[in-house]
Design a protein around this motif. Structure first.
Motif, mmCIF file in Angstrom:
data_model
loop_
_atom_site.group_PDB
_atom_site.id
_atom_site.type_symbol
_atom_site.label_atom_id
_atom_site.label_comp_id
_atom_site.label_asym_id
_atom_site.label_seq_id
_atom_site.Cartn_x
_atom_site.Cartn_y
_atom_site.Cartn_z
ATOM 1 N N SER A 95 0.344 -1.138 -0.019
ATOM 2 C CA SER A 95 -0.071 -0.044 0.081
ATOM 3 C C SER A 95 0.791 1.122 0.203
ATOM 4 C CB SER A 95 -1.140 -0.331 1.086
ATOM 5 O OG SER A 95 -1.299 -0.632 1.120
ATOM 6 N N LEU A 96 2.343 1.889 0.184
ATOM 7 C CA LEU A 96 3.088 2.012 0.272
ATOM 8 C C LEU A 96 4.048 2.846 -0.884
ATOM 9 C CD1 LEU A 96 4.446 1.927 4.393
ATOM 10 C CD2 LEU A 96 2.191 3.020 3.248
ATOM 11 N N ARG B 44 7.264 -1.254 -5.592
ATOM 12 C CA ARG B 44 7.024 -0.902 -6.989
ATOM 13 C C ARG B 44 8.616 0.249 -6.736
ATOM 14 N NH1 ARG B 44 5.172 -2.333 -10.993
ATOM 15 N NH2 ARG B 44 3.310 -3.553 -11.229
ATOM 16 N N GLY C 60 12.066 -0.604 -9.796
ATOM 17 C CA GLY C 60 12.162 0.408 -10.518
ATOM 18 C C GLY C 60 11.424 0.826 -10.768
ATOM 19 N N ASP C 61 10.467 0.887 -10.248
ATOM 20 C CA ASP C 61 8.917 1.924 -10.881
ATOM 21 C C ASP C 61 9.147 3.296 -10.654
ATOM 22 O OD1 ASP C 61 8.839 0.708 -13.748
ATOM 23 O OD2 ASP C 61 7.525 -1.050 -12.507
ATOM 24 N N THR C 62 9.411 3.900 -9.700
ATOM 25 C CA THR C 62 9.306 5.101 -9.305
ATOM 26 C C THR C 62 7.970 5.878 -9.477
ATOM 27 O OG1 THR C 62 11.799 5.664 -9.640
ATOM 28 C CG2 THR C 62 10.936 6.982 -7.853
ATOM 29 N N GLY C 63 7.708 5.934 -10.624
ATOM 30 C CA GLY C 63 6.311 6.838 -11.191
ATOM 31 C C GLY C 63 5.396 6.020 -10.345
ATOM 32 N N LEU C 64 5.428 4.920 -10.764
ATOM 33 C CA LEU C 64 3.884 3.864 -10.058
ATOM 34 C C LEU C 64 3.926 3.527 -9.025
ATOM 35 C CD1 LEU C 64 4.166 1.244 -13.217
ATOM 36 C CD2 LEU C 64 2.753 3.291 -12.711
ATOM 37 N N LEU D 185 1.993 5.036 -3.706
ATOM 38 C CA LEU D 185 1.416 5.730 -1.882
ATOM 39 C C LEU D 185 1.495 6.402 -1.723
ATOM 40 C CD1 LEU D 185 3.698 6.676 0.221
ATOM 41 C CD2 LEU D 185 5.007 8.260 -0.956
ATOM 42 N N ILE D 186 1.213 8.014 -2.737
ATOM 43 C CA ILE D 186 -0.210 8.363 -2.351
ATOM 44 C C ILE D 186 -1.748 8.641 -2.615
ATOM 45 C CG2 ILE D 186 1.354 10.684 -3.281
ATOM 46 C CD1 ILE D 186 -0.161 11.117 -6.078
ATOM 47 N N THR D 187 -1.650 7.054 -3.082
ATOM 48 C CA THR D 187 -3.407 6.507 -3.164
ATOM 49 C C THR D 187 -4.119 5.813 -2.534
ATOM 50 O OG1 THR D 187 -2.795 5.521 -5.105
ATOM 51 C CG2 THR D 187 -3.595 7.795 -5.887
ATOM 52 N N ALA E 167 6.402 -8.849 -12.813
ATOM 53 C CA ALA E 167 6.853 -6.978 -13.392
ATOM 54 C C ALA E 167 8.413 -7.664 -12.723
ATOM 55 C CB ALA E 167 6.036 -6.465 -12.146
ATOM 56 N N MET F 62 6.100 -5.567 -20.963
ATOM 57 C CA MET F 62 4.972 -5.265 -19.530
ATOM 58 C C MET F 62 6.064 -3.950 -19.534
ATOM 59 S SD MET F 62 3.511 -5.729 -17.707
ATOM 60 C CE MET F 62 3.445 -4.915 -15.323
ATOM 61 N N ILE G 104 -4.579 -0.334 5.156
ATOM 62 C CA ILE G 104 -3.857 -0.186 6.267
ATOM 63 C C ILE G 104 -4.829 -0.389 7.483
ATOM 64 C CG2 ILE G 104 -1.940 0.699 7.251
ATOM 65 C CD1 ILE G 104 -0.109 1.120 4.841
ATOM 66 N N SER H 240 -1.435 8.745 3.303
ATOM 67 C CA SER H 240 -2.387 9.952 1.782
ATOM 68 C C SER H 240 -3.512 9.196 2.794
ATOM 69 C CB SER H 240 -1.734 8.761 0.575
ATOM 70 O OG SER H 240 -2.009 7.868 0.313
ATOM 71 N N ILE I 270 -0.581 16.050 1.052
ATOM 72 C CA ILE I 270 -0.597 15.352 0.002
ATOM 73 C C ILE I 270 -1.921 15.149 -0.508
ATOM 74 C CG2 ILE I 270 -0.938 12.798 -0.902
ATOM 75 C CD1 ILE I 270 1.266 12.234 1.547
ATOM 76 N N VAL J 211 -2.105 15.142 -5.575
ATOM 77 C CA VAL J 211 -3.226 14.169 -5.813
ATOM 78 C C VAL J 211 -4.284 15.061 -6.616
ATOM 79 C CG1 VAL J 211 -4.916 12.759 -4.927
ATOM 80 C CG2 VAL J 211 -3.616 12.606 -3.840
ATOM 81 N N TYR K 299 6.967 12.526 -17.477
ATOM 82 C CA TYR K 299 7.429 10.946 -16.583
ATOM 83 C C TYR K 299 8.945 10.445 -16.461
ATOM 84 C CZ TYR K 299 5.939 6.722 -14.238
ATOM 85 O OH TYR K 299 5.880 5.671 -14.089
ATOM 86 N N GLU L 202 11.287 9.964 -12.912
ATOM 87 C CA GLU L 202 11.470 9.266 -12.330
ATOM 88 C C GLU L 202 13.097 9.027 -12.499
ATOM 89 O OE1 GLU L 202 10.196 5.355 -14.524
ATOM 90 O OE2 GLU L 202 9.054 4.855 -12.922
ATOM 91 N N LEU M 215 13.693 11.595 -9.511
ATOM 92 C CA LEU M 215 13.431 10.859 -7.859
ATOM 93 C C LEU M 215 14.096 9.717 -7.687
ATOM 94 C CD1 LEU M 215 9.311 10.914 -8.024
ATOM 95 C CD2 LEU M 215 10.910 12.560 -6.855
ATOM 96 N N LYS M 216 15.201 8.896 -8.663
ATOM 97 C CA LYS M 216 15.977 7.942 -8.257
ATOM 98 C C LYS M 216 16.856 8.222 -7.524
ATOM 99 C CE LYS M 216 13.891 4.613 -11.557
ATOM 100 N NZ LYS M 216 14.489 3.962 -12.747
#
Lengths: 112, 138
Positions: free
Chosen positions: A60-61, A65, A69-73, A78-80, A98, B1, B42, B52, B76, B80, B106, B110, B113-114
């Motif tokens: 859920s956090l 992902r 390495g799927d930082t965007g997802l 995290l925020i939803t 994945a 994928m 959670i 969130s 947050i 959103v 995007y 990404e 952010l890494k």
């Protein structure tokens, strides 16, 4: 590369890839030259089982992902609140594949 | 994928549709406001709010014009709301112009952010926000 080395690689790293990709990886490894062996044998792949455990515990956090390495997802999850809890559950079933896909992308960097 | 343009756009569209319908459901069920937290896994399992939790309430107070209240419930919610407002417009514009500016942005985000210089402060912010959430008892 020698067939023996290739088989050793497949034996120790087979679980990190999809079943249908292993044959392709084997063929490709047989054609590449020996200089790639050092890099290949030290490459670190993500274990799908570990990621699945993380997904169940902290999905859920979005930590699963983030780890593959799927930082965007991951940020999206995290925020939803794990995509209203729905995406988190879907990912319990998707995350292993994945992870294997990510491993495949990683090994392709070495092979081509 | 591997995530390509169309996949990202469909994921974003589904997320936006789900978000807007969730918002609509929460707005029409105003009487049972405590229900708005009940989707969170959670919160269900551990009784502790997640980082969130409260973004629905935050966006709901934003729609009523209470921007300070929205910040107090959960910051947050602003992120959103920004994504939910921007993503549909950006996707439609991209599809009409046959561009992929959103996908490129995007991917740039990404890689940014890494980097530890961005990742560590942001993770700390999320954790601080989480502690605040628990202290508030959302």
């Amino acid at each position: 590369m020698e067939a023996q080395k290739v088989d050793m690689f497949i034996m120790s790293n087979g679980k990190f890839f999809e079943g249908h990709q292993i044959n392709m990886i084997r063929e490709k490894l047989l054609t590449v030259d020996d200089s790639k062996w050092a890099m290949l044998s030290t490459a670190q792949f993500k274990d799908p089982t570990t990621i699945l455990i993380i997904s169940i515990l902290a999905g859920s956090l979005g930590i699963d992902r983030f780890m593959i390495g799927d930082t965007g997802l991951g940020v999206g999850k995290l925020i939803t609140c794990g995509g209203f809890g729905v995406w988190a559950i879907i990912d319990w079933f998707m995350i292993q594949n994945a992870t294997r896909e990510k491993n495949m992308q990683k090994i392709q960097q070495f092979l081509y | 994928m591997a995530l390509d343009r169309n996949k990202l756009y469909s994921i974003l569209t589904i997320a936006c549709v789900a978000g807007y319908s969730w918002l609509y459901i929460s707005m029409t069920n105003n009487l049972t406001e405590s229900k708005s937290v009940e989707v969170c896994l959670i919160k269900h399992v551990t009784n502790i709010p997640c980082p969130s939790c409260g973004s629905t309430r935050s966006i709901m107070s934003m729609t009523k014009g209470d921007f300070v209240g929205a910040l107090n419930v959960n910051p947050i919610g602003y992120i959103v709301a920004l994504i939910m407002l921007m993503a549909p417009i950006w996707i439609v514009v991209d599809l009409i112009m046959k561009n992929n500016t959103l996908f490129n942005t995007y991917q740039k985000m990404e890689t940014l952010l890494k980097r530890p210089t961005y990742a560590i402060p942001l993770v700390l912010l999320v954790i601080i926000n989480w502690i605040w959430n628990i202290a508030k008892g959302l």
